[in-house]
Write a protein that holds these residues in place. Sequence first.
Motif, mmCIF file in Angstrom:
data_model
loop_
_atom_site.group_PDB
_atom_site.id
_atom_site.type_symbol
_atom_site.label_atom_id
_atom_site.label_comp_id
_atom_site.label_asym_id
_atom_site.label_seq_id
_atom_site.Cartn_x
_atom_site.Cartn_y
_atom_site.Cartn_z
ATOM 1 N N ASP A 396 0.846 -1.189 0.000
ATOM 2 C CA ASP A 396 0.000 0.000 0.000
ATOM 3 C C ASP A 396 0.883 1.240 0.000
ATOM 4 N N ARG A 397 0.254 2.413 -0.079
ATOM 5 C CA ARG A 397 1.010 3.657 -0.200
ATOM 6 C C ARG A 397 1.849 3.931 1.041
ATOM 7 N N ALA A 398 1.298 3.687 2.227
ATOM 8 C CA ALA A 398 2.060 3.942 3.457
ATOM 9 C C ALA A 398 3.314 3.075 3.486
ATOM 10 N N ILE A 401 5.879 4.471 0.996
ATOM 11 C CA ILE A 401 6.540 5.677 1.508
ATOM 12 C C ILE A 401 7.612 5.308 2.530
ATOM 13 N N ALA A 402 7.287 4.394 3.429
ATOM 14 C CA ALA A 402 8.269 3.966 4.432
ATOM 15 C C ALA A 402 9.479 3.321 3.756
ATOM 16 N N GLN A 433 2.560 12.595 2.794
ATOM 17 C CA GLN A 433 2.136 11.307 3.312
ATOM 18 C C GLN A 433 0.621 11.184 3.359
#
Length: 456
Positions: A396-398, A401-402, A433
């Motif tokens: 997923d996007r989160a 990003i991490a 974010q």
Amino acid sequence: MEFRKVLVANRGEIAVRIIRALHQMNVEAVAIYSEADRDALHVRLADQAVCVGPAPSTQSYLNTPNIISAALLTGVDAIHPGYGYLSERADFSEICESHGIVFIGPPAAAIQQMGDKAQARAFMRQAGVPVLPGSEGPVSSERQALKVAGEIGYPVLVKASAGGGGRGMRAAATPEELQRVLQPARNEAEAAFGSADVYLERLITRPRHVEIQVLADRHGHAVHLGERECSLQRRHQKVVEESPSPAVSPELRARMGEAALRGVQACGYVNAGTVEFLLDEQGNFYFLEMNTRIQVEHPVTEEVTGLDLVREQIRIAEGEPLGYDQAGVVIRGHAIECRLNAEDPSRNFMPSPGLIRRYHVPGGPGVRVDSAAFAGYVVPPYYDSMFGKLIVRDRDRAGAIARMSEALDELEVEGLATNIALLRAIVRDPVFQAGTLSTDFIEERILKPAQLQGRR
């Protein structure tokens, strides 16, 4: 036909990317290079390499006679132009075909149709694709420009008809401002593209830049591969891209994809292409332009679809059918790309050519680096400052990003200034974010705060 040997008419990371795809397909790769690129990675990886001229691009990578001579000398079946340089030149496509060489890209007529931005707008409008209100073709005088602007409403954008990338583009919020910027826009368009033609369109404030990747074969089949969010830009040049967009629902994706395919099929398009849209805060989308080539940011689409877009380009050019329909395209996970540039953000992003003394790239699951750099490589001063791209994928996007934040921490490039610290600031910004993006994001959230802190 099945290609045996293909010439790559480009340099840098895209040339490396294409050569790798060719080798994976058991096709020989011929590189071209300028005198400045004699020791470049794409030259080392190719099966053959031909010097096509001195360092300046006009004498080498844009030198059509020398490139065609290299192709004939080495007996290639096709030429892959990559992006930039000759990739969107209809005349180059025609010259290739006239010499019995397949151009790995769309037909010359489609390149011509979409290459003139004002003409492309009119064509897309006729095909039923939403288009921003604007002039019907280039504006020929200041009087006409003021008349059109009065009809469509301020603010407006003055844009070059023959090209993109922000060159020849000026915003105007009043008639007086339009009078001031019209001639400078024409001058810049003339210098950049050889044509002073400009057109007007209504300016959307705080838009998102969302583009649809398409593939079309010679057998009448066409699909879209979802969207890419390309809103994070500086001076109209993309910096960070991702797929899918945090602003696009499945229903909106389907509508944007269908609109893109209407335009593609109406102009008889073949091969890979990208239809770019502006998306406003109400969820309305408008045609911006079409890029008739592979895009710098194509890896994020590859990561979420599982398709090798360069390989698909080559297959299509060989005459093969796609072999799948729209239902066969499935978007899984989330991917982000950061462009790695040899430039100094503290000095107004001045290019920073020179020797890379140390080069350590990150790794691990879901991490990819497309680059032409290596320790000991000298970034030449003659070309675009981008030396690579860092791409990550996660569920997923989160997670993506991490993963990108960690990968940027692992990335080490020593010996010259880069934009890596800027990229870290972007991916760690809470607004990024949250996915609340616009084309003003970098200026408002990253650069202005940094400038204010620098004055304290």
